[in-house]
Design a protein around this motif. Structure first.
Motif, PDB file in Angstrom:
ATOM      1  N   LYS A  60     -14.821  18.150   4.263  1.00  0.00           N
ATOM      2  CA  LYS A  60     -13.541  18.847   4.480  1.00  0.00           C
ATOM      3  C   LYS A  60     -12.699  18.802   3.212  1.00  0.00           C
ATOM      4  O   LYS A  60     -12.067  19.793   2.844  1.00  0.00           O
ATOM      5  CB  LYS A  60     -12.785  18.221   5.648  1.00  0.00           C
ATOM      6  CG  LYS A  60     -13.427  18.476   6.986  1.00  0.00           C
ATOM      7  CD  LYS A  60     -12.649  17.786   8.098  1.00  0.00           C
ATOM      8  CE  LYS A  60     -13.342  17.959   9.438  1.00  0.00           C
ATOM      9  NZ  LYS A  60     -12.642  17.251  10.510  1.00  0.00           N
ATOM     10  N   VAL A  61     -12.688  17.641   2.546  1.00  0.00           N
ATOM     11  CA  VAL A  61     -11.972  17.520   1.278  1.00  0.00           C
ATOM     12  C   VAL A  61     -12.568  18.491   0.262  1.00  0.00           C
ATOM     13  O   VAL A  61     -11.839  19.177  -0.463  1.00  0.00           O
ATOM     14  CB  VAL A  61     -12.025  16.062   0.748  1.00  0.00           C
ATOM     15  CG1 VAL A  61     -11.513  15.981  -0.690  1.00  0.00           C
ATOM     16  CG2 VAL A  61     -11.235  15.126   1.647  1.00  0.00           C
ATOM     17  N   GLY A  62     -13.886  18.582   0.225  1.00  0.00           N
ATOM     18  CA  GLY A  62     -14.556  19.484  -0.710  1.00  0.00           C
ATOM     19  C   GLY A  62     -14.168  20.937  -0.487  1.00  0.00           C
ATOM     20  O   GLY A  62     -13.926  21.677  -1.446  1.00  0.00           O
ATOM     21  N   PHE A  63     -14.092  21.358   0.780  1.00  0.00           N
ATOM     22  CA  PHE A  63     -13.683  22.732   1.079  1.00  0.00           C
ATOM     23  C   PHE A  63     -12.225  22.967   0.676  1.00  0.00           C
ATOM     24  O   PHE A  63     -11.894  24.024   0.132  1.00  0.00           O
ATOM     25  CB  PHE A  63     -13.897  23.064   2.564  1.00  0.00           C
ATOM     26  CG  PHE A  63     -15.340  23.256   2.924  1.00  0.00           C
ATOM     27  CD1 PHE A  63     -16.068  24.324   2.428  1.00  0.00           C
ATOM     28  CD2 PHE A  63     -15.980  22.350   3.762  1.00  0.00           C
ATOM     29  CE1 PHE A  63     -17.410  24.501   2.750  1.00  0.00           C
ATOM     30  CE2 PHE A  63     -17.319  22.517   4.090  1.00  0.00           C
ATOM     31  CZ  PHE A  63     -18.035  23.585   3.584  1.00  0.00           C
ATOM     32  N   LEU A  64     -11.368  21.987   0.937  1.00  0.00           N
ATOM     33  CA  LEU A  64      -9.967  22.108   0.544  1.00  0.00           C
ATOM     34  C   LEU A  64      -9.839  22.206  -0.973  1.00  0.00           C
ATOM     35  O   LEU A  64      -9.107  23.064  -1.496  1.00  0.00           O
ATOM     36  CB  LEU A  64      -9.174  20.911   1.084  1.00  0.00           C
ATOM     37  CG  LEU A  64      -7.672  20.941   0.867  1.00  0.00           C
ATOM     38  CD1 LEU A  64      -7.037  22.117   1.617  1.00  0.00           C
ATOM     39  CD2 LEU A  64      -7.053  19.627   1.327  1.00  0.00           C
ATOM     40  N   LYS A  65     -10.566  21.361  -1.684  1.00  0.00           N
ATOM     41  CA  LYS A  65     -10.540  21.404  -3.148  1.00  0.00           C
ATOM     42  C   LYS A  65     -11.064  22.741  -3.666  1.00  0.00           C
ATOM     43  O   LYS A  65     -10.496  23.318  -4.598  1.00  0.00           O
ATOM     44  CB  LYS A  65     -11.366  20.258  -3.733  1.00  0.00           C
ATOM     45  CG  LYS A  65     -10.696  18.899  -3.645  1.00  0.00           C
ATOM     46  CD  LYS A  65     -11.594  17.842  -4.268  1.00  0.00           C
ATOM     47  CE  LYS A  65     -10.916  16.497  -4.385  1.00  0.00           C
ATOM     48  NZ  LYS A  65     -11.788  15.508  -5.047  1.00  0.00           N
ATOM     49  N   ALA A  66     -12.146  23.234  -3.081  1.00  0.00           N
ATOM     50  CA  ALA A  66     -12.719  24.510  -3.532  1.00  0.00           C
ATOM     51  C   ALA A  66     -11.744  25.650  -3.291  1.00  0.00           C
ATOM     52  O   ALA A  66     -11.563  26.510  -4.162  1.00  0.00           O
ATOM     53  CB  ALA A  66     -14.040  24.772  -2.814  1.00  0.00           C
ATOM     54  N   THR A  67     -11.109  25.643  -2.121  1.00  0.00           N
ATOM     55  CA  THR A  67     -10.163  26.708  -1.782  1.00  0.00           C
ATOM     56  C   THR A  67      -9.001  26.756  -2.764  1.00  0.00           C
ATOM     57  O   THR A  67      -8.522  27.832  -3.122  1.00  0.00           O
ATOM     58  CB  THR A  67      -9.627  26.499  -0.346  1.00  0.00           C
ATOM     59  OG1 THR A  67     -10.745  26.523   0.548  1.00  0.00           O
ATOM     60  CG2 THR A  67      -8.636  27.573   0.051  1.00  0.00           C
ATOM     61  N   HIS A  68      -8.567  25.591  -3.214  1.00  0.00           N
ATOM     62  CA  HIS A  68      -7.401  25.515  -4.106  1.00  0.00           C
ATOM     63  C   HIS A  68      -7.791  25.260  -5.557  1.00  0.00           C
ATOM     64  O   HIS A  68      -6.943  24.926  -6.380  1.00  0.00           O
ATOM     65  CB  HIS A  68      -6.435  24.444  -3.594  1.00  0.00           C
ATOM     66  CG  HIS A  68      -5.876  24.789  -2.253  1.00  0.00           C
ATOM     67  ND1 HIS A  68      -4.840  25.687  -2.081  1.00  0.00           N
ATOM     68  CD2 HIS A  68      -6.247  24.401  -1.003  1.00  0.00           C
ATOM     69  CE1 HIS A  68      -4.586  25.817  -0.798  1.00  0.00           C
ATOM     70  NE2 HIS A  68      -5.421  25.051  -0.111  1.00  0.00           N
TER      71      HIS A  68
END
Length: 135
Positions: A60-68
């Motif tokens: 989930k952290v990885g997806f958040l980081k990728a999105t931003h």
């Protein structure tokens, strides 16, 4: 030529009594050893499930980081976590150097996953931009 495997995929073929010591030590010693090993097996299973939960959260952290468009690694966070785990290890009478090696391994895997998520996100964002331009 393929071999026939009598154990269906997904079956638990683990034998908790497997030991090269069987028949070479007193039965009471073997029984105590197997009892202790049963506890170890339960702890190992718990560790696997805990790691799975941890990696679900880090995904989930990885997806958040990728999105931003945030970097995969966070050296400040990593250093704080390592220091924290070393203190916890000392309190638990576990070798802090081992705890640090273990966490560094996990951090390396998490960063690798975050980089892969970022690459996938960039690729899908690029495809969406191309599709939008064609519409």
């Amino acid at each position: 030529m393929t071999q026939h495997n009598p154990i269906p995929p997904g079956s638990d073929d683990f034998d908790p009594t497997a030991s090269s010591l069987a028949g070479h030590v007193d039965e009471s010693v073997m029984a105590e050893l197997l009892s202790i090993r049963s506890s170890i097996d339960n702890i190992d299973a718990t560790l696997v499930y805990l790691l799975a939960e941890r990696f679900k959260a880090t995904q989930k952290v990885g997806f958040l980081k990728a999105t931003h468009r945030l970097p995969a690694g966070d050296p400040g966070r990593e250093a704080a976590q390592i220091a924290r785990l070393r203190r916890l290890a000392e309190d638990a009478h576990l070798d802090p150097a081992f705890a640090e090696k273990f966490l560094n391994f996990i951090i390396g895997e998490v960063i690798r996953h975050h980089e892969a998520i970022a690459e996938d996100h960039q690729a899908s964002s690029g495809q969406q931009s191309q599709t939008s331009a064609l519409a």
